[in-house]
Design a protein around this motif. Structure first.
Motif, PDB file in Angstrom:
ATOM      1  N   LYS A  63      60.198  52.309  12.259  1.00 57.30           N
ATOM      2  CA  LYS A  63      60.740  53.414  13.046  1.00 57.30           C
ATOM      3  C   LYS A  63      61.322  54.461  12.098  1.00 57.30           C
ATOM      4  O   LYS A  63      62.171  54.148  11.273  1.00 57.30           O
ATOM      5  N   THR A  69      60.660  69.339  12.506  1.00 56.03           N
ATOM      6  CA  THR A  69      59.233  69.026  12.588  1.00 56.03           C
ATOM      7  C   THR A  69      58.356  70.110  11.989  1.00 56.03           C
ATOM      8  O   THR A  69      57.365  69.824  11.321  1.00 56.03           O
ATOM      9  N   THR A  75      55.472  65.133   9.121  1.00 57.70           N
ATOM     10  CA  THR A  75      55.401  64.124  10.176  1.00 57.70           C
ATOM     11  C   THR A  75      54.133  63.296  10.047  1.00 57.70           C
ATOM     12  O   THR A  75      54.143  62.068  10.229  1.00 57.70           O
ATOM     13  N   GLU A  87      56.545  54.036  14.859  1.00 52.37           N
ATOM     14  CA  GLU A  87      56.856  55.256  15.614  1.00 52.37           C
ATOM     15  C   GLU A  87      57.673  56.223  14.763  1.00 52.37           C
ATOM     16  O   GLU A  87      58.606  55.821  14.068  1.00 52.37           O
ATOM     17  N   VAL A  89      60.035  59.460  15.499  1.00 49.42           N
ATOM     18  CA  VAL A  89      60.703  60.346  16.446  1.00 49.42           C
ATOM     19  C   VAL A  89      61.124  61.575  15.651  1.00 49.42           C
ATOM     20  O   VAL A  89      61.881  61.458  14.685  1.00 49.42           O
ATOM     21  N   CYS A  91      62.554  65.645  15.636  1.00 47.49           N
ATOM     22  CA  CYS A  91      63.356  66.604  16.394  1.00 47.49           C
ATOM     23  C   CYS A  91      63.007  68.026  15.949  1.00 47.49           C
ATOM     24  O   CYS A  91      63.078  68.333  14.760  1.00 47.49           O
ATOM     25  N   ARG A 102      52.091  69.216  17.695  1.00 50.04           N
ATOM     26  CA  ARG A 102      51.336  68.263  18.523  1.00 50.04           C
ATOM     27  C   ARG A 102      49.837  68.390  18.262  1.00 50.04           C
ATOM     28  O   ARG A 102      49.121  67.377  18.143  1.00 50.04           O
ATOM     29  N   LYS A 113      51.527  57.841  17.484  1.00 47.66           N
ATOM     30  CA  LYS A 113      52.672  57.257  16.782  1.00 47.66           C
ATOM     31  C   LYS A 113      53.907  58.149  16.821  1.00 47.66           C
ATOM     32  O   LYS A 113      54.967  57.736  16.352  1.00 47.66           O
ATOM     33  N   VAL A 114      53.768  59.376  17.339  1.00 47.71           N
ATOM     34  CA  VAL A 114      54.831  60.372  17.181  1.00 47.71           C
ATOM     35  C   VAL A 114      55.366  60.829  18.528  1.00 47.71           C
ATOM     36  O   VAL A 114      54.605  61.163  19.442  1.00 47.71           O
ATOM     37  N   SER A 115      56.691  60.874  18.631  1.00 48.55           N
ATOM     38  CA  SER A 115      57.388  61.437  19.787  1.00 48.55           C
ATOM     39  C   SER A 115      58.169  62.646  19.312  1.00 48.55           C
ATOM     40  O   SER A 115      59.018  62.522  18.428  1.00 48.55           O
ATOM     41  N   ARG A 117      60.871  65.487  20.079  1.00 51.23           N
ATOM     42  CA  ARG A 117      61.984  65.845  20.945  1.00 51.23           C
ATOM     43  C   ARG A 117      62.333  67.316  20.690  1.00 51.23           C
ATOM     44  O   ARG A 117      62.717  67.680  19.576  1.00 51.23           O
ATOM     45  N   THR A 124      69.968  66.434  20.661  1.00 47.74           N
ATOM     46  CA  THR A 124      68.988  65.348  20.780  1.00 47.74           C
ATOM     47  C   THR A 124      69.492  64.048  20.189  1.00 47.74           C
ATOM     48  O   THR A 124      69.273  62.966  20.755  1.00 47.74           O
TER      49      THR A 124
END
Length: 232
Positions: A63, A69, A75, A87, A89, A91, A102, A113-115, A117, A124
């Motif tokens: 993680k 980003t 990333t 993963e 995450v 921001c 994205r 694999k990427v979120s 926010r 956040t």
């Protein structure tokens, strides 16, 4: 006529990238798409990107938390350093930057694999804590520099013993030494960035929970550096 030192820095970086890094089409396309979208040209250089990937692997990270980003270049490197069920995450304050990121992440095959926010990271990060999103094994801080110390404090809340915290842009062409400019009287953006960077470095060096160092870098991004800290 002999090349100047800065030109040689870039030539050496290009040589190292070609010889060791192996920046592929997805990564170059991410840089190109980021520039075409009008985002600032401030992503990490390819050798530093691969360093992040290798750090993720060396720490056995599953993680990762990224603060800042931009177009998703760093990333992508971080995501490539994780196992299939890992993963990242990340921001990002600007919705447009997140949209470009994205697209770049999907093109690179790491989107799953990427979120991302979207919003101010200082909003956040408390949400991530409330969600129980941590602990993160690696944190990469590369956002607005005036909040670097705040981001380090949040990284400490969201990590565990053995986690690695990396802070980018800590040398700033040597301006990190400009304590007078960073003082209370400095009210421009660079003064705030110097002040935030110095505050973060002071925190990394004084907090008993951390063991830290920094490495200076030179290349296409000029004279700069990373700080590294392991959570005890």
């Amino acid at each position: 006529m002999n090349a100047g030192p800065e030109e040689r820095w870039v030539e050496v970086e290009e040589y190292l990238t070609a010889t060791l890094v192996g920046e592929d089409e997805a990564l170059t396309a991410a840089r190109d798409a980021t520039a075409a979208a009008g985002l600032p040209h401030i992503e990490v250089a390819a050798p530093q990107g691969k360093l992040l990937m290798l750090l993720a692997r060396l720490t056995g990270a599953r993680k990762v938390l990224e603060i800042g980003t931009l177009g998703g270049y760093s990333t992508t490197w971080l995501a490539r350093g994780l196992p299939d069920d890992g993963e990242v995450v990340t921001c990002e304050y600007e919705a447009r930057h997140a949209e470009v990121a994205r697209e770049n992440l999907e093109r690179a095959g790491v989107g799953a694999k990427v979120s991302i926010r979207v919003g101010a990271a200082l909003d956040t990060l408390p949400q991530l804590e409330a969600e129980g999103a941590g602990p993160f094994d690696l944190v990469f801080i590369d956002a607005d520099k005036e909040n670097n110390a705040n981001y380090v404090n949040w990284a400490l809340k969201l990590t565990r013993s053995g986690s690695l915290i990396v802070v980018d842009n800590v040398v700033r062409g040597g301006s990190v030494l400009d304590a007078d400019q960073a003082g209370a009287g400095g009210d421009n953006a660079e003064a705030a960035a110097i002040r935030g960077t110095r505050d973060a470095l002071a925190l990394l060096g004084s907090d008993d929970r951390l063991d830290a160092t920094a490495v200076q870098t030179i290349g296409s991004k000029g004279w700069d550096g990373f700080a590294f800290a392991v959570v005890k």
